[in-house]
Design a protein around this motif. Structure first.
Motif, PDB file in Angstrom:
ATOM      1  N   GLY A  85       6.759   6.601  22.171  1.00 28.77           N
ATOM      2  CA  GLY A  85       7.969   6.046  21.572  1.00 28.77           C
ATOM      3  C   GLY A  85       9.259   6.714  21.990  1.00 28.77           C
ATOM      4  O   GLY A  85      10.332   6.363  21.497  1.00 28.77           O
ATOM      5  N   SER A  86       9.204   7.686  22.900  1.00 25.28           N
ATOM      6  CA  SER A  86      10.411   8.386  23.340  1.00 25.28           C
ATOM      7  C   SER A  86      11.410   7.410  23.957  1.00 25.28           C
ATOM      8  O   SER A  86      11.028   6.485  24.670  1.00 25.28           O
ATOM      9  N   LYS A  87      12.714   7.638  23.694  1.00 25.49           N
ATOM     10  CA  LYS A  87      13.742   6.708  24.147  1.00 25.49           C
ATOM     11  C   LYS A  87      14.629   7.267  25.255  1.00 25.49           C
ATOM     12  O   LYS A  87      15.701   6.719  25.527  1.00 25.49           O
ATOM     13  N   SER A  88      14.203   8.354  25.882  1.00 26.16           N
ATOM     14  CA  SER A  88      14.936   8.841  27.046  1.00 26.16           C
ATOM     15  C   SER A  88      14.002   9.631  27.953  1.00 26.16           C
ATOM     16  O   SER A  88      12.987  10.176  27.505  1.00 26.16           O
ATOM     17  N   ILE A  89      14.355   9.667  29.221  1.00 28.55           N
ATOM     18  CA  ILE A  89      13.607  10.390  30.249  1.00 28.55           C
ATOM     19  C   ILE A  89      14.591  11.302  30.963  1.00 28.55           C
ATOM     20  O   ILE A  89      15.730  10.900  31.243  1.00 28.55           O
ATOM     21  N   PHE A  90      14.169  12.520  31.270  1.00 32.25           N
ATOM     22  CA  PHE A  90      15.018  13.442  32.028  1.00 32.25           C
ATOM     23  C   PHE A  90      14.314  13.754  33.348  1.00 32.25           C
ATOM     24  O   PHE A  90      13.125  14.066  33.364  1.00 32.25           O
ATOM     25  N   ILE A  91      15.061  13.642  34.452  1.00 33.83           N
ATOM     26  CA  ILE A  91      14.490  13.947  35.763  1.00 33.83           C
ATOM     27  C   ILE A  91      15.443  14.855  36.528  1.00 33.83           C
ATOM     28  O   ILE A  91      16.668  14.674  36.487  1.00 33.83           O
ATOM     29  N   SER A  92      14.868  15.845  37.207  1.00 34.19           N
ATOM     30  CA  SER A  92      15.637  16.766  38.049  1.00 34.19           C
ATOM     31  C   SER A  92      15.010  16.793  39.439  1.00 34.19           C
ATOM     32  O   SER A  92      13.793  16.961  39.569  1.00 34.19           O
ATOM     33  N   PHE A  93      15.845  16.629  40.460  1.00 34.64           N
ATOM     34  CA  PHE A  93      15.397  16.659  41.844  1.00 34.64           C
ATOM     35  C   PHE A  93      15.661  18.033  42.452  1.00 34.64           C
ATOM     36  O   PHE A  93      16.616  18.725  42.069  1.00 34.64           O
ATOM     37  N   SER A  94      14.845  18.398  43.433  1.00 34.23           N
ATOM     38  CA  SER A  94      15.159  19.612  44.188  1.00 34.23           C
ATOM     39  C   SER A  94      16.373  19.345  45.072  1.00 34.23           C
ATOM     40  O   SER A  94      16.663  18.201  45.449  1.00 34.23           O
ATOM     41  N   HIS A  95      17.093  20.401  45.402  1.00 32.77           N
ATOM     42  CA  HIS A  95      18.309  20.276  46.214  1.00 32.77           C
ATOM     43  C   HIS A  95      17.934  19.834  47.630  1.00 32.77           C
ATOM     44  O   HIS A  95      16.938  20.311  48.191  1.00 32.77           O
ATOM     45  N   PRO A  96      18.707  18.927  48.234  1.00 35.82           N
ATOM     46  CA  PRO A  96      18.356  18.451  49.577  1.00 35.82           C
ATOM     47  C   PRO A  96      18.333  19.552  50.633  1.00 35.82           C
ATOM     48  O   PRO A  96      17.667  19.393  51.666  1.00 35.82           O
TER      49      PRO A  96
ATOM     50  N   GLU B 104      10.726  19.986  55.151  1.00 36.94           N
ATOM     51  CA  GLU B 104      11.713  19.049  55.678  1.00 36.94           C
ATOM     52  C   GLU B 104      11.214  17.614  55.513  1.00 36.94           C
ATOM     53  O   GLU B 104      10.055  17.293  55.793  1.00 36.94           O
ATOM     54  N   GLY B 105      12.111  16.769  55.010  1.00 38.10           N
ATOM     55  CA  GLY B 105      11.768  15.365  54.844  1.00 38.10           C
ATOM     56  C   GLY B 105      11.126  15.026  53.524  1.00 38.10           C
ATOM     57  O   GLY B 105      10.804  13.858  53.269  1.00 38.10           O
ATOM     58  N   GLU B 106      10.931  16.031  52.655  1.00 33.57           N
ATOM     59  CA  GLU B 106      10.335  15.801  51.346  1.00 33.57           C
ATOM     60  C   GLU B 106      11.150  16.504  50.273  1.00 33.57           C
ATOM     61  O   GLU B 106      11.964  17.392  50.559  1.00 33.57           O
ATOM     62  N   MET B 107      10.944  16.104  49.036  1.00 34.67           N
ATOM     63  CA  MET B 107      11.579  16.769  47.895  1.00 34.67           C
ATOM     64  C   MET B 107      10.606  16.727  46.728  1.00 34.67           C
ATOM     65  O   MET B 107       9.639  15.949  46.732  1.00 34.67           O
ATOM     66  N   VAL B 108      10.866  17.568  45.735  1.00 31.32           N
ATOM     67  CA  VAL B 108      10.077  17.514  44.506  1.00 31.32           C
ATOM     68  C   VAL B 108      11.001  17.111  43.365  1.00 31.32           C
ATOM     69  O   VAL B 108      12.220  17.283  43.435  1.00 31.32           O
ATOM     70  N   ALA B 109      10.402  16.568  42.321  1.00 31.50           N
ATOM     71  CA  ALA B 109      11.157  16.165  41.139  1.00 31.50           C
ATOM     72  C   ALA B 109      10.354  16.521  39.898  1.00 31.50           C
ATOM     73  O   ALA B 109       9.126  16.426  39.892  1.00 31.50           O
TER      74      ALA B 109
END
Length: 484
Positions: A343-354, A362-367
């Motif tokens: 029932g959660s009404k928000s999602i938080f996502i953080s990406f790794s710095h490019p 190289e060519g990939e990232m994590v989140a």
């Protein structure tokens, strides 16, 4: 070997206390059940990628803020990259609001999205309160009071501006929005509620103005990214502690704390350790379970919150093809219909710095993805795959990444948090704010008024990395105040 101080856990609060005490010449032993330092503000390595354990945002390095104080006191340097803008919020009506770090830019953006009516007055007020709170937090390290000396020292350190903060402890953020006639602006109310949930773990009717105004303004202070992950925030602290003839023992889970006439004995899964003083950096309920003495049980139980008052988290770690550089690394997405199962009404996502090639090649990232799970003991997630897919669908629909960019997905329920961190109920984020609990009614750093102390995210102040750092500063101050 007998130490001056043993500290349970190696979260930011514990490492803060350990570093400051070691700097004073005390021999400190930190006991950590995991193999990495940092607790809920660290990183872990899996299949060659570095993922964040819990926290992903870093603030607190501005003047009058706890991390700045800690680094200045110890001379520790942490490699950081400033983020601007710090964050974007994707609203339920399809709009995206950018949380700029500059107050004027942010007010202009807030007026664009939420309308011009009283946005400037509201945000200027909140920012002013937040500045006063941070200045006061380091000036009043004896707060909350738990003996007469605390009261006397706080009186000596009192400044006129501090007294102006007192009424704000009795006023909720709902009342502040009512004062500025903003409660009728439902889009804004929803925005504020979901922002408060990720910073104060609660909503407008419960969060008092002191915590709420400060929580809402965290993007108006410098926000940073740590290359390689938050493990590189805590590693310099670890190295400083080891350089001061102190020690961190990994794989040491504390099972029992026994009060002795001249100190404490901590029974671990790998033997016992004795010290004159001890600090618990683990949650209050976990701390309570370590003490069997009836007196300590009676002293601590009134401060313990049960699962129904707490939040856990469902977390996901992604590996993605880096098709284009992310200009903004942190995003909150509103899900007004609620996510399945929780029932959660928000999602938080953080990406790794490019530019960060330490966390992914190289060519990939994590989140890192997280969403709240209220009452984690009761909320048993039956269909983890369905929840994963619902979250990914929201992120793809809002253009955060393409589904074909996903290389790998892994997720964890609150049960996973219990397994890896041992935190009761899998609770995260610290104690939520409740209007019936005033700041001075929260548990202070003293556990038994003999030589046992508490820091971390379930003690005052204990919210986010800056608050947890401050809790370590306060525990150190009270230990030294009481005994040196």
């Amino acid at each position: 070997m007998r130490y001056d101080v043993t500290i349970i856990g190696s979260g930011v609060g514990s490492l803060t206390a350990a570093a400051l005490l070691a700097k004073r010449g005390l021999r400190v032993c930190v006991l950590e059940q995991a193999k990495y330092p940092g607790g809920c503000a660290s990183s872990y390595k899996r299949q060659g990628y570095w993922f964040e354990t819990g926290a992903t945002t870093l603030v607190g390095l501005d003047a009058h803020m706890p991390l700045r104080y800690l680094l200045d006191e110890t001379g520790i340097n942490v490699p950081v990259q400033r983020l601007e803008p710090p964050m974007q919020v994707h609203l339920p009506d399809g709009q995206t609001v950018t949380r700029y770090g500059n107050l004027e830019q942010w007010i202009t953006e807030a007026e664009r999205v939420f309308g011009t009516y009283n946005q400037r007055a509201f945000w200027e007020h909140c920012y002013k309160v937040s500045q006063q709170v941070w200045r006061t937090s380091l000036q009043q390290q004896s707060f909350p009071f738990s003996n007469l000396e605390d009261v006397l020292l706080s009186g000596l350190r009192a400044r006129p501006g501090q007294l102006m903060l007192l009424p704000k402890a009795f006023r909720t953020m709902e009342e502040v929005l009512r004062k500025y006639d903003l409660l009728q602006n439902q889009l804004f109310v929803d925005f504020v509620n979901e922002q408060l949930l990720i910073t104060a773990q609660s909503y407008l009717p419960e969060v008092n103005e002191l915590f709420g105004a400060t929580a809402l303004c965290y993007t108006l202070y410098n926000n940073y990214y740590v290359p390689g992950g938050l493990i590189n925030l805590v590693k310099p602290l670890e190295q400083f502690i080891l350089s001061k003839d102190s020690i961190i023992k990994y794989g040491r889970e504390v099972m029992l704390v026994k009060s002795l006439r001249d100190g404490y004995r901590l029974e671990t899964n790998r033997g016992s350790i004795s010290s004159r003083f001890m600090i618990s950096g683990i949650p209050l309920i976990n701390t309570l379970q370590l003490f069997k003495e009836e007196q300590m049980q009676q002293r601590l139980k009134p401060y313990v919150l049960e699962s129904g008052q707490l939040n856990g988290a469902f977390t996901m770690s992604l590996v993605l093809r880096a098709e284009e550089a992310k200009q903004v690394l942190h995003h909150q997405l509103h899900v007004p219909e609620g996510l399945p199962e929780i029932g959660s009404k928000s999602i938080f996502i953080s990406f790794s710095h490019p530019e960060d090639k330490l966390r992914a090649p190289e060519g990939e990232m994590v989140a890192s993805i997280s969403t709240h799970v209220h009452h984690p003991q009761q909320c048993i997630i039956q269909n983890k795959t369905a929840l994963e897919q619902a979250i990914l669908q929201v992120l793809v629909q809002r253009g955060l990444f393409k589904r074909e960019s996903i290389i790998r997905v892994q997720s964890a329920t609150p049960g996973g948090w219990i397994f890896w961190t041992k935190r009761a109920y899998g609770a995260v984020g610290g104690y939520p704010q409740y209007r019936h609990i005033k700041p001075w009614q929260m548990k202070d750093a003293r556990l038994d008024h003999r030589g046992a102390y508490l820091c971390g995210d379930t003690v005052y102040p204990g919210q986010g990395i800056p608050g947890v750092c401050l809790s370590g500063i306060i525990a150190t101050n009270k230990l030294l105040q009481d005994h040196y």
